[in-house]
Motif scaffolding. Structure first.
Motif, mmCIF file in Angstrom:
data_model
loop_
_atom_site.group_PDB
_atom_site.id
_atom_site.type_symbol
_atom_site.label_atom_id
_atom_site.label_comp_id
_atom_site.label_asym_id
_atom_site.label_seq_id
_atom_site.Cartn_x
_atom_site.Cartn_y
_atom_site.Cartn_z
ATOM 1 N N LEU A 89 0.842 -1.193 0.000
ATOM 2 C CA LEU A 89 0.000 0.000 0.000
ATOM 3 C C LEU A 89 0.876 1.240 0.000
ATOM 4 O O LEU A 89 1.478 1.594 1.002
ATOM 5 C CB LEU A 89 -0.913 0.013 1.229
ATOM 6 C CG LEU A 89 -2.105 -0.923 1.159
ATOM 7 C CD1 LEU A 89 -2.875 -0.897 2.467
ATOM 8 C CD2 LEU A 89 -3.006 -0.560 0.008
ATOM 9 N N ASP A 90 0.958 1.865 -1.162
ATOM 10 C CA ASP A 90 1.663 3.134 -1.253
ATOM 11 C C ASP A 90 0.839 4.042 -2.142
ATOM 12 O O ASP A 90 -0.218 3.661 -2.631
ATOM 13 C CB ASP A 90 3.094 2.953 -1.774
ATOM 14 C CG ASP A 90 3.151 2.372 -3.170
ATOM 15 O OD1 ASP A 90 2.090 2.087 -3.762
ATOM 16 O OD2 ASP A 90 4.256 2.199 -3.692
ATOM 17 N N GLY A 91 1.288 5.231 -2.353
ATOM 18 C CA GLY A 91 0.528 6.180 -3.155
ATOM 19 C C GLY A 91 -0.189 7.180 -2.273
ATOM 20 O O GLY A 91 -0.218 7.059 -1.049
ATOM 21 N N ALA A 142 -3.006 9.223 -0.314
ATOM 22 C CA ALA A 142 -4.154 8.760 0.457
ATOM 23 C C ALA A 142 -4.886 9.947 1.075
ATOM 24 O O ALA A 142 -4.273 10.950 1.436
ATOM 25 C CB ALA A 142 -3.711 7.798 1.552
ATOM 26 N N ARG A 190 -7.236 5.457 -0.759
ATOM 27 C CA ARG A 190 -5.894 5.543 -1.334
ATOM 28 C C ARG A 190 -5.942 5.271 -2.832
ATOM 29 O O ARG A 190 -6.688 4.410 -3.291
ATOM 30 C CB ARG A 190 -4.991 4.509 -0.663
ATOM 31 C CG ARG A 190 -3.562 4.503 -1.160
ATOM 32 C CD ARG A 190 -2.747 3.432 -0.454
ATOM 33 N NE ARG A 190 -2.769 3.548 0.992
ATOM 34 C CZ ARG A 190 -1.956 4.336 1.695
ATOM 35 N NH1 ARG A 190 -1.059 5.075 1.079
ATOM 36 N NH2 ARG A 190 -2.035 4.369 3.006
ATOM 37 N N ARG A 191 -5.141 6.012 -3.568
ATOM 38 C CA ARG A 191 -4.955 5.750 -5.002
ATOM 39 C C ARG A 191 -3.693 4.912 -5.147
ATOM 40 O O ARG A 191 -2.629 5.281 -4.650
ATOM 41 C CB ARG A 191 -4.818 7.061 -5.770
ATOM 42 C CG ARG A 191 -4.743 6.841 -7.260
ATOM 43 C CD ARG A 191 -4.912 8.159 -7.993
ATOM 44 N NE ARG A 191 -5.077 7.920 -9.404
ATOM 45 C CZ ARG A 191 -4.282 8.428 -10.322
ATOM 46 N NH1 ARG A 191 -3.290 9.227 -9.985
ATOM 47 N NH2 ARG A 191 -4.487 8.166 -11.588
ATOM 48 N N LEU A 192 -3.817 3.803 -5.833
ATOM 49 C CA LEU A 192 -2.723 2.853 -5.957
ATOM 50 C C LEU A 192 -2.512 2.509 -7.424
ATOM 51 O O LEU A 192 -3.464 2.145 -8.127
ATOM 52 C CB LEU A 192 -3.063 1.578 -5.172
ATOM 53 C CG LEU A 192 -2.124 0.400 -5.305
ATOM 54 C CD1 LEU A 192 -0.808 0.683 -4.593
ATOM 55 C CD2 LEU A 192 -2.771 -0.855 -4.739
ATOM 56 N N ARG A 193 -1.296 2.634 -7.871
ATOM 57 C CA ARG A 193 -0.930 2.195 -9.224
ATOM 58 C C ARG A 193 -0.348 0.799 -9.075
ATOM 59 O O ARG A 193 0.628 0.600 -8.340
ATOM 60 C CB ARG A 193 0.111 3.157 -9.812
ATOM 61 C CG ARG A 193 0.513 2.819 -11.200
ATOM 62 C CD ARG A 193 -0.484 3.403 -12.158
ATOM 63 N NE ARG A 193 -0.015 3.255 -13.523
ATOM 64 C CZ ARG A 193 -0.813 3.337 -14.545
ATOM 65 N NH1 ARG A 193 -2.069 3.619 -14.379
ATOM 66 N NH2 ARG A 193 -0.351 3.180 -15.748
ATOM 67 N N TYR A 194 -0.953 -0.189 -9.754
ATOM 68 C CA TYR A 194 -0.516 -1.570 -9.595
ATOM 69 C C TYR A 194 -0.475 -2.253 -10.960
ATOM 70 O O TYR A 194 -1.395 -2.125 -11.761
ATOM 71 C CB TYR A 194 -1.475 -2.325 -8.660
ATOM 72 C CG TYR A 194 -1.096 -3.761 -8.445
ATOM 73 C CD1 TYR A 194 0.054 -4.094 -7.742
ATOM 74 C CD2 TYR A 194 -1.876 -4.781 -8.948
ATOM 75 C CE1 TYR A 194 0.407 -5.421 -7.552
ATOM 76 C CE2 TYR A 194 -1.534 -6.099 -8.763
ATOM 77 C CZ TYR A 194 -0.393 -6.415 -8.064
ATOM 78 O OH TYR A 194 -0.043 -7.720 -7.875
ATOM 79 N N ASP A 252 -4.741 1.996 -12.343
ATOM 80 C CA ASP A 252 -4.996 2.756 -11.125
ATOM 81 C C ASP A 252 -6.173 2.140 -10.388
ATOM 82 O O ASP A 252 -7.207 1.841 -10.994
ATOM 83 C CB ASP A 252 -5.305 4.218 -11.449
ATOM 84 C CG ASP A 252 -4.092 4.942 -11.981
ATOM 85 O OD1 ASP A 252 -2.982 4.680 -11.478
ATOM 86 O OD2 ASP A 252 -4.240 5.767 -12.898
ATOM 87 N N VAL A 268 -8.231 2.168 -3.141
ATOM 88 C CA VAL A 268 -8.195 1.190 -2.061
ATOM 89 C C VAL A 268 -8.871 1.806 -0.842
ATOM 90 O O VAL A 268 -8.558 2.928 -0.450
ATOM 91 C CB VAL A 268 -6.740 0.783 -1.728
ATOM 92 C CG1 VAL A 268 -6.713 -0.215 -0.578
ATOM 93 C CG2 VAL A 268 -6.047 0.214 -2.958
ATOM 94 N N ALA A 321 -10.025 -3.155 -2.908
ATOM 95 C CA ALA A 321 -9.539 -2.438 -4.088
ATOM 96 C C ALA A 321 -10.548 -2.524 -5.225
ATOM 97 O O ALA A 321 -11.204 -3.547 -5.419
ATOM 98 C CB ALA A 321 -8.210 -3.032 -4.547
#
Length: 129
Positions: free
Chosen positions: A61-63, A65, A75-79, A89, A92, A102
């Protein structure tokens, strides 16, 4: 703080973005052009629980929040999943004592935009008062 929740290209070729921010214990969803409205945190929770899937354990979990208090965070997460040609995108939803959920950001942003516009349409106008 504003959290970018979606970016899309309009039919005229211009980039349009949607944002979420906290306004007095409500979540304001707005587009670059100013359209938008507010939802309760409970409404956001319902949407994320309805469409969200538990995040896999190996996803970090990064990005950016948006802290919504009481341990709740959007949270916005690029995965980049193995099955995807490129990263996507996600939004979460983090809640205390629960697994993060997510959703692909374009999907949930569309649902949130629909809700705020629908609620705005149901409110009496000042001239109807």
């Amino acid at each position: 703080m504003r959290l970018l929740i979606d970016e899309r290209i309009r039919p005229d070729g211009k980039l349009e973005r949607s944002w979420a921010n906290l306004v007095e214990e409500r979540v304001r969803i707005s587009d670059d052009d100013g359209t938008g409205g507010e939802l309760s945190i409970a409404a956001l929770d319902r949407v994320m629980c309805r469409y969200g899937k538990p995040l896999e354990d190996e996803v970090v979990l990064d990005g950016d929040a948006l802290d919504l208090g009481e341990g709740r965070r959007l949270r916005r997460l690029r995965y980049h999943a193995v099955v995807d040609a490129e990263g996507r995108d996600y939004l979460v939803w983090e809640r205390p004592g629960e697994a993060p959920l997510a959703v692909i950001s374009t999907h949930v942003a569309a649902a949130l935009r629909y809700l705020v516009l629908r609620l705005a349409g149901e409110r009496p106008q000042e001239t109807e008062g």
